[in-house]
Every structure is written in structure tokens, then in C-alpha cells.
Enzyme design. Sequence first.
Site, PDB file in Angstrom:
ATOM      1  N   ASP A 117       0.822  -1.214   0.000  1.00  0.00           N
ATOM      2  CA  ASP A 117       0.000   0.000   0.000  1.00  0.00           C
ATOM      3  C   ASP A 117       0.857   1.266   0.000  1.00  0.00           C
ATOM      4  O   ASP A 117       0.371   2.351  -0.318  1.00  0.00           O
ATOM      5  CB  ASP A 117      -0.859   0.077   1.278  1.00  0.00           C
ATOM      6  CG  ASP A 117      -1.684  -1.164   1.505  1.00  0.00           C
ATOM      7  OD1 ASP A 117      -1.979  -1.860   0.519  1.00  0.00           O
ATOM      8  OD2 ASP A 117      -2.021  -1.446   2.672  1.00  0.00           O
ATOM      9  N   ASP A 167       5.089  -7.412  13.557  1.00  0.00           N
ATOM     10  CA  ASP A 167       6.217  -6.564  13.171  1.00  0.00           C
ATOM     11  C   ASP A 167       6.876  -5.936  14.402  1.00  0.00           C
ATOM     12  O   ASP A 167       8.094  -5.773  14.443  1.00  0.00           O
ATOM     13  CB  ASP A 167       5.789  -5.489  12.175  1.00  0.00           C
ATOM     14  CG  ASP A 167       4.531  -4.747  12.589  1.00  0.00           C
ATOM     15  OD1 ASP A 167       3.886  -5.139  13.590  1.00  0.00           O
ATOM     16  OD2 ASP A 167       4.179  -3.763  11.911  1.00  0.00           O
TER      17      ASP A 167
END
Length: 403
Positions: free
Chosen positions: A100, A184
Site C-alpha cells: 500500500d 512486526d
Amino acid sequence: MTVETQPDVSVIIGAYEAMPYLVECLASVEAQTIDPARMEVIAVDDGSTDGTGEYLEEFAARAPMPVTVIRQDNSGGPSGPRNVGLDKAAGRYVFFLDADDRLGSEALERMVAMADRNGTDVVLGRVEGINRIAPKSMWGRSLDRTDVHSSNIKFTLSAQKLFRRALLDRHGMRFDESLWTGEDALFTMEAYLRADGVSVLADYTCYYLVGREDGKHVTKSGGYTLRFDSARALMRLIADMVPAGARRDSLMVRPFLITLLPQFGPKFLKDGEDVRRHKLELAKPLMDAYWTPEVARRLKVHERLRLHLVHQQRPDLLLDVVEFVKAKKQAAAVLERRGTRVYLVYPHFRSAAGIPDHVYLAEPREARAFDGYREAAANSFLRRALRKVRRMLPSAGVGTAAA
């Protein structure tokens, strides 16, 4: 006969239903000022049905750098595709690029140069948000070499960093595929803690974090239980890697503040009784294990108060505080001890609820906003101690020796 040289950087792109954002993402890769021969792209289409995989293959056919496209069934999250890409990576460094988002044109060239110049294992490039809020506190200035204890980098734990691949391979580091959110943060915090130095590149925007208009960005998805899974994993990692004490407590601020506390914000008011009870049950073992006076001291009063009430399992009192905070009211200040102590009057201050005064005591950085506050407590203590020492010393020669 040509000798293949190792690329400097492998750009790993995990992509799922990424159109049309993928078009600009790949355009930003193609626009990189680093020599195309010094980079490779490994793109993993995670079972898309919107033409993402086909567009990746078109890009691979015309791109000036080597591009590997892997198409697989949907894995359900970003960890799987990133791990697949990492297993294929040949670069000295890897960079995880979300499909994105997009890169600044000089991003890879600048980050690789910074890592090589300073011998650091992780490089953070400045991030700006487009229709999204990006972290800000770590971009005050560029830092050739720092670490997670000496800077604000713990407040940016997204995977969009440059990592030395040898570091990841040496420790067998991969993304935890059992986590559906916060994977993450776990990966990046481990890298920070294991790294031989971290660099911060603050004077050039390396990464543009793009908010999708369809609201499908992965960080917005997932139920509340997944947030507790994420907090639990990050807290365990920090506890396993950092001995108990001030350094560990400083790092624990991040999961308490960013992951846990929002579960006891305005959304808590809308939760049903069963959900509220369940959230407190999920929080209890984390509070019991990792909530310390030093963690509490590092928070603002309203943050500390809410987590104190979570720790005490007092939803009745907590709801009053959350209502107050949601209303964005400014708590009144009570100044005591000649202005050296500032208590903020949030709900239940000095009431029959019995919450200790120290929970409401503002630390200097918060107390400075109030007229009449005097940041003199520590200095006056030192002055009194020095006066006492001087009184105990022999009077002869004391004055002349100091001259």
C-alpha cells in the site's frame, strides 16, 4: 562468463488485494536512485483476487532490476509472505515494503550508505503519513549510531526498516506467524535488542505510509483479544532479553502505552459487561508480571491511573476515569510543598476509593504546564545534603581550599 554479484538490498513486498495502491508502490521502487544492479525485489502475492499477482508479473517483465514473483494461497496475515520473501533474499540488507505504501526515490541508496558508513545493523528512514498518522518522536535529528535504550526508536516498531540480513540469519529471526497483529513489533524489537547499533535517517523522507480509502489496512483489523496476544508476546520478549531494572521498565512503556492502554480507552465505555470483564482478565497476568513503579512513573497521570485501576481490577472506578478522559477535560491541579508537587485531580482523587496519592502525582514533564510549579525538589535536597556535609567538616581551611 559473467559473475553474479550479491545485491546490496532485497526489497520484500507482501501483497494481498493491493490494487490500485500497488501501482504507485512499484513505481516508487522503479524510481530508486540506487543502481538497479545493486537491488532485487521479491514480491509475494498472498492469494489476491483483484489482479495484484498479474500486475506483479507485468512489473517483473519490464523492471530494470531482478524481480522474483511468488504466488501462493492466502496465509491470512503479513508474516507468512514476509518470511517467504526473507527465505529467498540474497541481499546484504533487506527492506520490507508494504504494497500500500511507497518509498522516497533516494531511500534505499541513503539507507544502505548509512548502514555501510556506520556498520549498523538496522536503519530507520524518516516516515511520513498520507491519510495516516506516522510516528514522529524519533525524527528530531539523524543519528549515525544509537540503540533502543538511548533514543525514542521503541515507538516505531513497524517492519519498514533496513535490516542487515546477516543479523537476521545469525539469530534465525523470522516473523511470528501465530500472531495476527503486532508481529512486526516483535520482530523489530528483537532486531533492535540484538543489533550492533541502529542508525536514524531523519533528514530525508524514506517511507510514505499510505492510508487506504477502503479502510482495509492491516493495522486496523483484528479483535481485541489479538491486541492482548500482541502485548503478551512483546512483553515476554523484552523480559527474556533485558534483565529486570530501569532499562527493561523503559522498554515496557511501549506495550503498556501503545498496545494495552487503548483497550481501556473510549472503546471500553462501549464494551458490554462480558467484554469488559474479559479484557480485565486478559490484562491481569500482564499487569502482575510487568507493571512496576518505574513503568508507572514514566506515564502521564491519566495513563498511569487507568492502568493502576486495571491492575486493581476496578472497572467501576475505571469507567469514571475513562469518561473524564474521553470528555477531554483538563484535570485541576493541586500544588503542595511550596509548588514542588503537582497532583492532578482526576476522578476519585483523595476519595473513599483509597487510590494512593502517588498515582495522581505529575512527573516534571507534565507538571511544568501548571503555573506555580517549582522544579526544585531534587536541587533543594542536594543543597541540604551539601550544607550538612560542610557543617561536619573541620572549619579550618575549608573556605580557602575551595578558592
